[in-house]
Design a protein around this motif. Sequence first.
Motif, PDB file in Angstrom:
ATOM      1  N   ASN A   1      26.387  43.012  44.939  1.00 13.26           N
ATOM      2  CA  ASN A   1      25.815  42.311  43.793  1.00 13.26           C
ATOM      3  C   ASN A   1      26.613  41.037  43.484  1.00 13.26           C
ATOM      4  N   PRO A   2      26.494  40.029  44.353  1.00 16.90           N
ATOM      5  CA  PRO A   2      27.327  38.829  44.173  1.00 16.90           C
ATOM      6  C   PRO A   2      27.013  38.063  42.887  1.00 16.90           C
ATOM      7  N   ALA A   3      25.841  38.292  42.313  1.00 14.85           N
ATOM      8  CA  ALA A   3      25.464  37.545  41.100  1.00 14.85           C
ATOM      9  C   ALA A   3      26.344  37.912  39.906  1.00 14.85           C
ATOM     10  N   GLN A   4      27.070  39.056  39.982  1.00 19.95           N
ATOM     11  CA  GLN A   4      27.889  39.463  38.827  1.00 19.95           C
ATOM     12  C   GLN A   4      29.138  38.594  38.657  1.00 19.95           C
ATOM     13  N   PHE A   5      29.478  37.792  39.683  1.00 23.62           N
ATOM     14  CA  PHE A   5      30.722  37.025  39.612  1.00 23.62           C
ATOM     15  C   PHE A   5      30.493  35.621  39.047  1.00 23.62           C
ATOM     16  N   ASP A   6      31.446  35.201  38.223  1.00 24.36           N
ATOM     17  CA  ASP A   6      31.438  33.822  37.710  1.00 24.36           C
ATOM     18  C   ASP A   6      32.758  33.155  38.127  1.00 24.36           C
ATOM     19  N   VAL A   7      33.859  33.610  37.522  1.00 28.28           N
ATOM     20  CA  VAL A   7      35.182  33.152  37.953  1.00 28.28           C
ATOM     21  C   VAL A   7      35.962  34.377  38.425  1.00 28.28           C
ATOM     22  N   VAL A   8      36.487  34.286  39.625  1.00 30.43           N
ATOM     23  CA  VAL A   8      37.294  35.368  40.172  1.00 30.43           C
ATOM     24  C   VAL A   8      38.719  34.833  40.294  1.00 30.43           C
ATOM     25  N   VAL A   9      39.695  35.608  39.843  1.00 30.76           N
ATOM     26  CA  VAL A   9      41.079  35.154  40.020  1.00 30.76           C
ATOM     27  C   VAL A   9      41.849  36.250  40.741  1.00 30.76           C
ATOM     28  N   THR A  10      42.627  35.841  41.740  1.00 32.52           N
ATOM     29  CA  THR A  10      43.349  36.856  42.504  1.00 32.52           C
ATOM     30  C   THR A  10      44.560  36.266  43.226  1.00 32.52           C
ATOM     31  N   SER A  11      45.319  37.140  43.835  1.00 29.76           N
ATOM     32  CA  SER A  11      46.577  36.749  44.488  1.00 29.76           C
ATOM     33  C   SER A  11      46.301  36.003  45.789  1.00 29.76           C
ATOM     34  N   ASN A  12      47.363  35.474  46.350  1.00 28.54           N
ATOM     35  CA  ASN A  12      47.281  34.671  47.564  1.00 28.54           C
ATOM     36  C   ASN A  12      46.586  35.423  48.707  1.00 28.54           C
ATOM     37  N   MET A  13      47.066  36.627  49.006  1.00 28.45           N
ATOM     38  CA  MET A  13      46.502  37.320  50.169  1.00 28.45           C
ATOM     39  C   MET A  13      45.117  37.895  49.893  1.00 28.45           C
ATOM     40  N   PHE A  14      44.924  38.494  48.728  1.00 25.12           N
ATOM     41  CA  PHE A  14      43.582  39.010  48.434  1.00 25.12           C
ATOM     42  C   PHE A  14      42.580  37.852  48.419  1.00 25.12           C
ATOM     43  N   GLY A  15      43.019  36.721  47.896  1.00 18.70           N
ATOM     44  CA  GLY A  15      42.140  35.545  47.830  1.00 18.70           C
ATOM     45  C   GLY A  15      41.811  35.007  49.211  1.00 18.70           C
ATOM     46  N   ASP A  16      42.774  35.079  50.107  1.00 19.57           N
ATOM     47  CA  ASP A  16      42.530  34.632  51.482  1.00 19.57           C
ATOM     48  C   ASP A  16      41.401  35.453  52.086  1.00 19.57           C
ATOM     49  N   ILE A  17      41.497  36.758  51.916  1.00 24.06           N
ATOM     50  CA  ILE A  17      40.536  37.661  52.552  1.00 24.06           C
ATOM     51  C   ILE A  17      39.170  37.561  51.866  1.00 24.06           C
ATOM     52  N   LEU A  18      39.179  37.651  50.535  1.00 19.92           N
ATOM     53  CA  LEU A  18      37.894  37.672  49.822  1.00 19.92           C
ATOM     54  C   LEU A  18      37.177  36.323  49.881  1.00 19.92           C
ATOM     55  N   SER A  19      37.949  35.225  50.018  1.00 21.67           N
ATOM     56  CA  SER A  19      37.245  33.939  50.070  1.00 21.67           C
ATOM     57  C   SER A  19      36.533  33.763  51.415  1.00 21.67           C
ATOM     58  N   ASP A  20      37.044  34.373  52.469  1.00 20.41           N
ATOM     59  CA  ASP A  20      36.271  34.353  53.722  1.00 20.41           C
ATOM     60  C   ASP A  20      35.001  35.174  53.561  1.00 20.41           C
TER      61      ASP A  20
END
Length: 357
Positions: free
Chosen positions: A232-251
């Motif tokens: 359900n990608p529509a539930q996200f507006d601003v996501v904030v996370t750490s360096n490594m989690f952000g690396d993975i989730l942004s891909d």
Amino acid sequence: MNYNIALLRGDGIGPEIVDSAVEVLKKIGEKYNHTFEFKAYLAGGCAIDATGEPLPQETIDGCKASDSVLLGAVGGPKWDTLPGHLRPERALLGMRSALGLFTNLRPAKLYPALKDACPLKAETVAKGFDFVMIRELTGGIYFGERGRRQGPGGEEAFDTECYSVAEVERIARVAFETALKRGKKVISIDKANVLESSRLWREVVHRVAMEYPEVECTDMLVDNAAMQLVKNPAQFDVVVTSNMFGDILSDESSQITGSIGMLASASLGEGTVGMYEPIHGSAPDIAGKGIANPIATILSAAMMLRYSFNLEQEAVCIERAVDAVLNKGLRTADIAGNSDVKSLSTKEMTEAILKEI
Ligand code: IPM
Ligand code: MG
């Protein structure tokens, strides 16, 4: 106004797509009466070839002295066997830390014109999605203590995830400030059921959230987040996370847009100097063929206008031009899907965007 922009063309398709973005910036300069001056520096594999190191001091000094930095992409098979500290990717990490770029903004949205390229089921993305992932970029396991040692069972290696209160506070503030200008919803992603660093992260995010009562703040565990992004990608507006989690989730989030060749990013610090680059890599397989999609880099230039130079109108002008060419059905090969329209070359796509400006 006069702006000095450092260009790190890099490797693979990097030079081709940076040159497209430069054309677009020049056109914006003519239209709105700004002068953009460009100066190129070496970073990545090309810098290794020329100087023996991925990020020469001259590049760091040149970028620090500029108003902003536009980067293409670094790396390629030629340099894959070098030891860690000499790999082209070191240039990225070195730039982030030299310029104090602790915020990484990675917007992910589904372009209506490209919805057929989205790998998710039509009903899953019926409402579309449009969120920005805010990744902490100068801390965590990427920069923590690391090493090798002899353990009871032989050689071991370790990397350390460490976050200070101050580091979490400043990235959390960026997230809440960003949310105020968007959908007023922050989802903070961590692994607080296991990691102490995540428990601190969560505490600090909640504390900062109190300063922003108009923004809704929720936590999500990273494994669940990986699932929710495709559910359900529509539930996200601003996501904030750490360096490594952000690396993975942004891909992952770029993949669900179906168009990694479209996604821009900004890396920002305390001041206005930022580094702007497409999310995709150097694509050595198509380098030099003139078929790379320049849109991600052109949209990165738009982010530069917005975040480093505060030129909102000019940024929107570029974004509208990109929307217009997509709505006309113009495509580069990577976003053509199964359609039988003829794909445009990098140059043709750039020309089409210039015409809309
Ligand atoms: C990114 C890349 C980099 C990272 C690599 C190339 C060092 O994957 O920008 O997401 O891990 O940050
Ligand atoms: Mg990555």
